[in-house]
Design a protein around this motif. Sequence first.
Motif, PDB file in Angstrom:
ATOM      1  N   THR A 254      74.182 -54.217  25.305  1.00 10.88           N
ATOM      2  CA  THR A 254      74.081 -52.753  25.299  1.00 10.88           C
ATOM      3  C   THR A 254      75.433 -52.052  25.199  1.00 10.88           C
ATOM      4  O   THR A 254      75.488 -50.832  25.132  1.00 10.88           O
ATOM      5  CB  THR A 254      73.345 -52.268  26.564  1.00 10.88           C
ATOM      6  OG1 THR A 254      74.036 -52.770  27.715  1.00 10.88           O
ATOM      7  CG2 THR A 254      71.909 -52.764  26.580  1.00 10.88           C
ATOM      8  N   PHE A 284      71.897 -43.975  26.914  1.00 11.28           N
ATOM      9  CA  PHE A 284      70.954 -44.620  27.808  1.00 11.28           C
ATOM     10  C   PHE A 284      69.749 -43.717  28.074  1.00 11.28           C
ATOM     11  O   PHE A 284      69.879 -42.524  28.279  1.00 11.28           O
ATOM     12  CB  PHE A 284      71.643 -44.918  29.143  1.00 11.28           C
ATOM     13  CG  PHE A 284      70.693 -45.438  30.180  1.00 11.28           C
ATOM     14  CD1 PHE A 284      70.397 -46.783  30.232  1.00 11.28           C
ATOM     15  CD2 PHE A 284      70.066 -44.569  31.070  1.00 11.28           C
ATOM     16  CE1 PHE A 284      69.506 -47.269  31.167  1.00 11.28           C
ATOM     17  CE2 PHE A 284      69.175 -45.049  32.014  1.00 11.28           C
ATOM     18  CZ  PHE A 284      68.885 -46.400  32.062  1.00 11.28           C
ATOM     19  N   TRP A 289      65.074 -47.561  26.299  1.00 11.46           N
ATOM     20  CA  TRP A 289      65.523 -48.945  26.469  1.00 11.46           C
ATOM     21  C   TRP A 289      64.346 -49.898  26.587  1.00 11.46           C
ATOM     22  O   TRP A 289      64.319 -50.942  25.945  1.00 11.46           O
ATOM     23  CB  TRP A 289      66.449 -49.058  27.688  1.00 11.46           C
ATOM     24  CG  TRP A 289      67.866 -48.695  27.367  1.00 11.46           C
ATOM     25  CD1 TRP A 289      68.284 -47.744  26.465  1.00 11.46           C
ATOM     26  CD2 TRP A 289      69.050 -49.271  27.915  1.00 11.46           C
ATOM     27  NE1 TRP A 289      69.653 -47.693  26.437  1.00 11.46           N
ATOM     28  CE2 TRP A 289      70.151 -48.612  27.318  1.00 11.46           C
ATOM     29  CE3 TRP A 289      69.298 -50.267  28.855  1.00 11.46           C
ATOM     30  CZ2 TRP A 289      71.472 -48.938  27.633  1.00 11.46           C
ATOM     31  CZ3 TRP A 289      70.618 -50.583  29.177  1.00 11.46           C
ATOM     32  CH2 TRP A 289      71.686 -49.918  28.560  1.00 11.46           C
ATOM     33  N   SER A 303      73.668 -56.742  29.806  1.00 11.50           N
ATOM     34  CA  SER A 303      73.953 -55.351  30.147  1.00 11.50           C
ATOM     35  C   SER A 303      74.836 -55.292  31.392  1.00 11.50           C
ATOM     36  O   SER A 303      75.526 -56.266  31.696  1.00 11.50           O
ATOM     37  CB  SER A 303      72.640 -54.585  30.320  1.00 11.50           C
ATOM     38  OG  SER A 303      72.876 -53.199  30.273  1.00 11.50           O
TER      39      SER A 303
END
Length: 572
Positions: A254, A284, A289, A303
Amino acid sequence: MANSTIIQPNKGHYNIAEELPSWEDFSWKDIETNFSWSQTGKVNMAYECVDRHVEAGFGEKTALHYIGEQEEYKLTYRDLKEKSDLWATVLKKRGVKKGDFVFVFLPKHPDCHIAMLAAIKLGAVVGPLFEAFMEDAVKERIQDCGGTFLIASPELVKRVQRDQLPSLTTVFITAEPEQCTGDEISLFEEARNVETEENIIEWVDLDHGLNIHYTSGSTGKPKGIIHAHRAMIQQYITGRWVLDLKEGDIYWCTAHPGWVTGTVYGVFAPLLNRTTTVIHGGRFGAEEWYDILERTGVTVWYSAPTAFRMLMAKGDKLISNYDLSKIRHILSVGEPLNPEIVRWGIETLSNRIHDTWWMTETGAQLIVNLPSEAIKPGSMGKPFPGIEAAILGEDGEILEAGAVGQLALKANWPSLMREVWKDPAKYSTYFPFDGWYLSGDLATIDETGYVFFQGRSDDMINSSGERIGPFEVESKLIEHPAVAEVGVIGKPDAVRGEIVKAFIVLNKEYQESKELLEELRLFVRSGLAAHAAPREIEFLEELPKTPISGKVLRRELKAREAKKSSDLLVNK
Ligand code: 6R9
């Protein structure tokens, strides 16, 4: 070492575990034989990431799966080779050559991968800039190394103050000419008007500069950390053994390439391992996600604790709306991974979350939880094969198991930084004791070799002679249902030297109250230790964090406290 739980691996999850050599049998030389250059000595990271796989017959495999706000598409390894060759041709025609600094200021997007690979193909040193950098951050970096070339998007280039950057002669824009101003060059138009040059790759030495990342450390201005092509040895094998990447995986890191994680484990390591990488353009958002994880069928996910905490704060009900059963391996980096997050991972995602520790300067993971090994929540794991770690005392002496000291690593490993740009004196400060790289992090190592992070050395709290690591207090507090985020510091105190002060962001269904404050204090007192219980708690809407990697900025919290107390003095 508050938590002694051990979580065994689910062996069926992993692929590579069986091929791991024992520590004694490991040699970096053996890893090198995966690359053709181990015979020739001449190398290029971009070739190993892309072209090699096309030559080996994997051209049709998906390299990148992009999901943006407006569009979604895939690029194969062949596409990636052709596009990076083409852009390299344009860059070369416009003067980019071996050793030049080429900055890349693009959002998370395949263009960012292509631009980086194109520059690397020419032997240039690529400097990815974080997409949220504002004017001064951009200027400082380009100025420091006299960067001559920049590849930017039409939006981000607005933050580049050309008039104050005399070294910056050439700016490419990833857009059509209408969106370029002044002497900016439309990369798209130029690319349409050139024939891709054959054999565009510049073969370089293993120690030739590959990328530059600026890291602030705890004080002073950012340092330009330069890595060399040699780093690929370790970036490849940690991708294989730690990320457990293999044929058929869909991998999502990410991080933006402006953070070293986004470059090493977002661009290089997955391509070196011929994996399919998901790129998500945008910020985000828990729903987005989860949607990406489900829709793209992510199997391996890398992440950071700050992201996991934000997902946790959104509640588990949300997760149940998504099918996340394809995920088989999750990893974390950048900040201490609270045991609470590990528990959450097991309960809601049916996966252990594997912590990994490394730094911009180290170039690749060094302390890891290998998928085949037991996890001790609260520990960062053990040294990767070939890496020797120790806890050193003030005079460089090796401390016994359980003692707190500086985490040090025996130099040398393939991905260790090559230099701090134009600052050899700074470089030597990392090696005050013979042969050891000093991290600046405090840690302990237990009898079985597991490493436990305590804090940056300047974050440790000394209250009435007790040394308290902020991480343990934070991890205890985060177990409380009211706490979404927390930063703990030592606040100067006339009597005790320092007192423990916690800054807390509450979960949204909780209100600030005296009772809650008392309850939180008691929670630490009874769950951890009396001396670790925060004497002061302050509730905040949000915590200050590093923009790039989302690390809680304890030193910023400290500075605010210091300022408050000096204001008090002045106002008296
Ligand atoms: C890759 C990266 C390095 C600093 C490092 C340490 C902290 C990184 C961590 C961790 C606890 C982990 N850090 N991983 N702390 N547990 N698993 O983060 O590089 O941005 O240069 O930061 O981050 O303090 O010294 P970088």
